[in-house]
Write an enzyme that holds these catalytic residues in place. Structure first.
Site, PDB file in Angstrom:
ATOM      1  CG  LEU A 190      -6.134   6.758   4.908  1.00 46.22           C
ATOM      2  CD1 LEU A 190      -6.501   7.908   5.833  1.00 46.22           C
ATOM      3  CD2 LEU A 190      -7.383   6.059   4.401  1.00 46.22           C
ATOM      4  CG  ASN A 250       0.488 -12.937   2.579  1.00 53.12           C
ATOM      5  OD1 ASN A 250       0.328 -14.152   2.486  1.00 53.12           O
ATOM      6  ND2 ASN A 250      -0.496 -12.111   2.925  1.00 53.12           N
ATOM      7  CB  CYS A 307       8.609  -9.244   7.563  1.00 56.36           C
ATOM      8  SG  CYS A 307       7.984 -10.910   7.402  1.00 56.36           S
TER       9      CYS A 307
END
Ligand SMILES: [Zn+2]
Length: 388
Positions: A190, A250, A307
């Site tokens: 958010l 990605n 990642c």
């Protein structure tokens, strides 16, 4: 003082008139003659002669030079009954137009002759108000707005980039907006994903996005895809869209988006963000430069980014996503000077925009000349990020 009838008679004696059959001949085999409908909007929306240019009489003198720059070009004018077009024919003659004819009997005579007519797509009263700031721009106009309302854009991701891009595209009146995302709203989203809200944590992002977009503009048909893009589903999902706004985070999805879009000839508005920096470009649907011209192959696993989630300044995707929406709208309106062939880089901390030339790689496996793009093989790359 002449009566109106005498005045009109005098004008009709001065100007050239033709018959609906003459106009029909031009409609059937265009010969460079411009047919102009000079009636008011309320009349025009009921139907018009196919191929006619619509310029209401009140704007005729001010707009004719844009519509027909050559004063010796052939112009056929028509109104409802042949009176207003006769008066207008004289005005155009006074402006120096030498080959103007007024269609006797007007659109009424055209219809009585049994000739076909088209009915225009027009904005309804609510849309006229909603999109008035667009339609008053000559570069958009009612025509452009209708084009947007008939457009189909696919936003990949309902996250940081997808939030602002899809909200502005919906506000602009893009008729069909596809949103693909397999995730649910998380509280940590958010800080930047402004399409969602606190009470929607845990809700599918596509559903939350649809709620916001339709709340903003009920004209928009929001199509949701709660799934991850794969080589199996990408062609089905992309088919029918005119522009893809890539807000994915990605590498593997970016290659898939690039390759599938090139196969289908759909332009991609690409953006990426990292910490305080954003990048933006357009990959044109008809060829290079493409994403593989920038990054031919995925990086080897040991060089791949971690990642682990990287930090990002919350407003950064706002800037980049709004720029994506801008480019998408320009593409839909056929505006030149998109970011195709240019890479725009934004440094939020330094408040700097930089631009690099992006050249098509003559050896590019997906967009170079000689590549049969229909045969591009779609690859599902494994998640190639380094364990951290
Ligand atoms: Zn390429």
């Amino acid at each position: 003082m002449p009566t109106f009838q005498n005045y009109l008679k005098g004008i009709k004696a001065e100007i050239d008139e033709n018959l609906p059959a003459d106009v029909k001949a031009v409609v059937d085999s265009p010969n460079g003659t411009t047919v102009i409908d000079i009636r008011e909007q309320s009349e025009y929306v009921q139907g018009y002669i196919p191929g006619a240019t619509w310029i209401p009489r009140g704007h005729l003198e001010s707009r004719i030079e844009d519509a027909v720059p050559d004063r010796e070009a052939s112009i056929y004018l028509y109104c409802a009954g042949g009176t207003r077009s006769a008066l207008s024919a004289r005005s155009l003659r006074e402006l120096g137009y030498t080959h103007v004819k007024s269609m006797a009997g007007g659109f009424g005579a055209w219809k009585r002759s049994g000739y076909a007519f088209d009915t225009p797509v027009v904005l309804n009263a609510e849309q006229e108000i909603r999109y008035s700031r667009h339609t008053m721009l000559p570069e958009v106009g009612v025509k452009g707005q209708i084009k947007l309302l008939e457009s189909k854009v696919l936003c990949i991701g309902a996250g940081g980039l997808g939030s602002p891009s899809s909200v502005y595209l919906a506000a602009a009146g893009i008729g069909t907006l596809g949103i693909i995302d397999d995730d649910v709203v998380d509280a940590s989203n958010l800080q930047r994903q402004i399409i969602h809200s606190t009470d929607r944590v845990g809700v599918a992002k596509v559903d939350s996005a649809k709620q916001t977009l339709n709340g903003l503009n009920p004209d928009v048909d929001v199509k949701t895809y709660q799934t991850r893009l794969t080589s199996e589903n990408v062609m089905d999902i992309f088919g029918g869209y005119q522009v893809i706004v890539d807000g994915t985070d990605n590498f593997q999805t970016r290659y898939l988006v690039n390759d599938a879009a090139l196969k289908l000839g759909i332009p991609v508005v690409h953006a990426s963000i990292f910490r305080f920096e954003g990048q933006l470009t357009v990959f044109p649907g008809e060829g290079g430069p493409c994403y593989r011209c920038l990054y031919p192959e995925p990086p080897p696993p040991d060089e791949a980014p971690s990642c682990a989630e990287a930090g990002v300044l919350g407003v950064l995707p706002g800037v980049m996503g709004v720029l994506q929406a801008t480019e998408a709208i320009k593409i839909l309106l056929n505006k030149p000077n998109t970011l195709a062939g240019r890479l725009l880089m934004y440094d939020a901390l330094g408040t700097k925009f930089r631009e690099l030339k992006l050249r098509a790689d003559p050896e590019c496996p997906t967009c170079s000349e000689g590549v049969d793009r229909s045969k591009i093989e779609l690859i599902d790359y494994a998640q190639f990020c380094r364990a951290n």
